[in-house]
Design a protein around this motif. Structure first.
Motif, PDB file in Angstrom:
ATOM      1  N   MET A 165       0.770  -1.126   0.050  1.00 24.08           N
ATOM      2  CA  MET A 165      -0.088  -0.004   0.078  1.00 24.08           C
ATOM      3  C   MET A 165       0.818   1.343   0.018  1.00 24.08           C
ATOM      4  N   ALA A 166       1.941   1.267   0.774  1.00 28.61           N
ATOM      5  CA  ALA A 166       2.647   2.456   1.051  1.00 28.61           C
ATOM      6  C   ALA A 166       3.344   2.693  -0.386  1.00 28.61           C
ATOM      7  N   ILE A 167       3.821   1.852  -1.377  1.00 26.10           N
ATOM      8  CA  ILE A 167       4.489   2.271  -2.468  1.00 26.10           C
ATOM      9  C   ILE A 167       3.269   2.762  -3.520  1.00 26.10           C
ATOM     10  N   LEU A 168       2.114   2.512  -3.190  1.00 21.24           N
ATOM     11  CA  LEU A 168       0.941   2.952  -4.212  1.00 21.24           C
ATOM     12  C   LEU A 168       0.718   4.446  -4.003  1.00 21.24           C
ATOM     13  N   GLN A 169       1.203   4.729  -2.880  1.00 17.93           N
ATOM     14  CA  GLN A 169       0.796   6.241  -2.693  1.00 17.93           C
ATOM     15  C   GLN A 169       1.638   7.245  -3.564  1.00 17.93           C
ATOM     16  N   PRO A 170       0.778   8.500  -3.803  1.00 12.11           N
ATOM     17  CA  PRO A 170       1.447   9.328  -4.607  1.00 12.11           C
ATOM     18  C   PRO A 170       2.447  10.059  -3.956  1.00 12.11           C
ATOM     19  N   ASN A 171       2.665  10.188  -2.723  1.00 14.81           N
ATOM     20  CA  ASN A 171       3.691  10.777  -2.006  1.00 14.81           C
ATOM     21  C   ASN A 171       3.898  10.174  -0.832  1.00 14.81           C
ATOM     22  N   GLY A 172       4.916  10.361   0.044  1.00 15.51           N
ATOM     23  CA  GLY A 172       5.350   9.745   1.275  1.00 15.51           C
ATOM     24  C   GLY A 172       6.718   9.233   1.355  1.00 15.51           C
ATOM     25  N   LEU A 173       6.984   8.734   2.582  1.00 12.38           N
ATOM     26  CA  LEU A 173       8.644   8.049   2.851  1.00 12.38           C
ATOM     27  C   LEU A 173       8.448   6.963   3.562  1.00 12.38           C
ATOM     28  N   VAL A 174       9.227   6.056   2.888  1.00  9.70           N
ATOM     29  CA  VAL A 174       9.217   4.620   3.494  1.00  9.70           C
ATOM     30  C   VAL A 174      10.971   4.393   4.088  1.00  9.70           C
ATOM     31  N   VAL A 175      11.019   4.001   5.248  1.00  9.79           N
ATOM     32  CA  VAL A 175      12.367   4.098   5.845  1.00  9.79           C
ATOM     33  C   VAL A 175      12.379   2.387   5.991  1.00  9.79           C
ATOM     34  N   VAL A 176      13.657   2.036   5.293  1.00  4.22           N
ATOM     35  CA  VAL A 176      14.139   0.864   5.647  1.00  4.22           C
ATOM     36  C   VAL A 176      15.379   0.665   6.184  1.00  4.22           C
ATOM     37  N   SER A 177      15.582  -0.029   7.142  1.00  8.66           N
ATOM     38  CA  SER A 177      16.785  -0.110   8.084  1.00  8.66           C
ATOM     39  C   SER A 177      17.285  -1.559   8.264  1.00  8.66           C
ATOM     40  N   GLY A 178      18.421  -2.146   8.646  1.00  4.80           N
ATOM     41  CA  GLY A 178      18.596  -3.048   9.201  1.00  4.80           C
ATOM     42  C   GLY A 178      20.156  -3.280   9.076  1.00  4.80           C
ATOM     43  N   GLN A 179      20.677  -4.615   9.638  1.00  6.01           N
ATOM     44  CA  GLN A 179      21.908  -4.873  10.018  1.00  6.01           C
ATOM     45  C   GLN A 179      22.528  -5.329   8.763  1.00  6.01           C
ATOM     46  N   THR A 180      23.695  -5.179   8.424  1.00  5.05           N
ATOM     47  CA  THR A 180      24.555  -5.648   7.530  1.00  5.05           C
ATOM     48  C   THR A 180      24.190  -7.223   6.961  1.00  5.05           C
ATOM     49  N   GLY A 181      23.676  -7.309   5.584  1.00  7.46           N
ATOM     50  CA  GLY A 181      23.272  -8.686   5.493  1.00  7.46           C
ATOM     51  C   GLY A 181      21.945  -8.861   5.636  1.00  7.46           C
ATOM     52  N   SER A 182      21.091  -8.079   5.824  1.00  7.26           N
ATOM     53  CA  SER A 182      19.676  -8.203   6.118  1.00  7.26           C
ATOM     54  C   SER A 182      18.929  -7.729   4.825  1.00  7.26           C
ATOM     55  N   ASP A 183      19.524  -7.527   3.882  1.00  5.19           N
ATOM     56  CA  ASP A 183      18.980  -7.113   2.335  1.00  5.19           C
ATOM     57  C   ASP A 183      18.167  -5.926   2.430  1.00  5.19           C
ATOM     58  N   THR A 184      18.729  -4.756   3.145  1.00  6.21           N
ATOM     59  CA  THR A 184      18.026  -3.565   2.820  1.00  6.21           C
ATOM     60  C   THR A 184      18.004  -3.076   1.917  1.00  6.21           C
ATOM     61  N   HIS A 185      19.119  -3.014   0.920  1.00  4.96           N
ATOM     62  CA  HIS A 185      19.475  -2.522  -0.339  1.00  4.96           C
ATOM     63  C   HIS A 185      18.493  -3.046  -1.088  1.00  4.96           C
ATOM     64  N   THR A 186      18.495  -4.561  -1.128  1.00  2.00           N
ATOM     65  CA  THR A 186      17.463  -5.210  -2.094  1.00  2.00           C
ATOM     66  C   THR A 186      15.985  -4.867  -1.667  1.00  2.00           C
ATOM     67  N   THR A 187      15.721  -4.828  -0.667  1.00  2.00           N
ATOM     68  CA  THR A 187      14.427  -4.414  -0.348  1.00  2.00           C
ATOM     69  C   THR A 187      14.015  -2.944  -0.791  1.00  2.00           C
ATOM     70  N   LEU A 188      14.803  -2.177  -0.740  1.00  2.00           N
ATOM     71  CA  LEU A 188      14.779  -0.482  -1.514  1.00  2.00           C
ATOM     72  C   LEU A 188      14.484  -0.859  -3.007  1.00  2.00           C
ATOM     73  N   LEU A 189      15.590  -1.698  -3.634  1.00  4.43           N
ATOM     74  CA  LEU A 189      15.393  -1.934  -5.017  1.00  4.43           C
ATOM     75  C   LEU A 189      13.713  -2.507  -5.187  1.00  4.43           C
ATOM     76  N   ARG A 190      13.572  -3.740  -4.547  1.00  8.30           N
ATOM     77  CA  ARG A 190      12.347  -4.194  -4.709  1.00  8.30           C
ATOM     78  C   ARG A 190      11.150  -2.996  -4.808  1.00  8.30           C
ATOM     79  N   LEU A 191      11.266  -2.338  -3.824  1.00 13.67           N
ATOM     80  CA  LEU A 191      10.216  -1.422  -3.716  1.00 13.67           C
ATOM     81  C   LEU A 191      10.289  -0.332  -4.644  1.00 13.67           C
ATOM     82  N   THR A 192      11.452   0.150  -5.182  1.00 16.53           N
ATOM     83  CA  THR A 192      11.644   0.983  -6.489  1.00 16.53           C
ATOM     84  C   THR A 192      11.033   0.425  -7.550  1.00 16.53           C
ATOM     85  N   ALA A 193      11.267  -1.029  -8.111  1.00 16.67           N
ATOM     86  CA  ALA A 193      10.812  -1.435  -8.896  1.00 16.67           C
ATOM     87  C   ALA A 193       9.437  -1.545  -8.921  1.00 16.67           C
ATOM     88  N   ASP A 194       8.878  -1.900  -7.857  1.00 14.40           N
ATOM     89  CA  ASP A 194       7.284  -1.756  -7.672  1.00 14.40           C
ATOM     90  C   ASP A 194       6.745  -0.796  -7.908  1.00 14.40           C
TER      91      ASP A 194
END
Length: 181
Positions: free
Chosen positions: A115-144
């Motif tokens: 639902m968050a990525i369908l919004q016309p504006n806003g902010l999604v914060v993704v955080s986590g330790q090294t190796g927890s796929d934060t970068h991959t999660t951000l890319l997935r959200l960007t692609a979606d």
């Protein structure tokens, strides 16, 4: 092959005073796997830098990408007191970006992210330790979030996944496109 079989996300080659240790990051934790003579570690580091098209003579931190056998990896180097430390991040599925469900989102958390990525504006914060796929999660959200009605751009240190409908730029100080410009 040994790192992939162990389920490692990263391989760390860390020079010490008289030797170098090799460690695998598995499930967020580092595991000692090998100890190398410093001369072997130096040769290995030089080989990795050459394969990743990095500057052999540079003592500055560098990032690149290489493919060994069928395994794609990102490469990061860091100058230390004892020599160049190298971190190899193993890219799983050779460039296929996993779904949010495959990244561990399920139930209400998955619904909220979708639902968050369908919004016309806003902010999604993704955080986590090294190796927890934060970068991959951000890319997935960007692609979606990239669809015909939106213009989406991603500025990345290293492009690890190619995204449809996203203008991707790779930071490259050699060409003048760096984080400061």
């Amino acid at each position: 092959n040994q790192a992939a079989e162990a389920g490692a996300q990263n391989i760390h080659i860390e020079p010490l005073e008289h030797s170098a240790r090799v460690r695998f990051r598995v499930n967020g934790g580092l595991q000692n796997t090998h100890t190398l003579p410093i001369s072997v570690a130096t040769e290995l580091t030089d080989y990795i830098k050459a394969q990743a098209d990095l500057d052999q003579s540079s003592a500055l931190p560098q990032q690149g990408k290489l493919k060994h056998s069928d395994q794609e990896m990102t490469v990061s180097t860091l100058p230390t007191l004892n020599g160049q430390q190298v971190t190899l991040k193993l890219l799983r599925n050779q460039g296929l970006l996993p779904s949010l469900a495959n990244l561990g989102f399920w139930g209400e958390a998955l619904q909220r992210m979708e639902m968050a990525i369908l919004q016309p504006n806003g902010l999604v914060v993704v955080s986590g330790q090294t190796g927890s796929d934060t970068h991959t999660t951000l890319l997935r959200l960007t692609a979606d979030s990239a669809k015909a009605s939106r213009s989406v751009a991603a500025i990345e240190h290293i492009i690890t996944y190619r995204l449809d409908n996203v203008s991707q730029l790779q930071i490259s100080p050699a060409t003048g496109l760096d984080i400061h410009k």
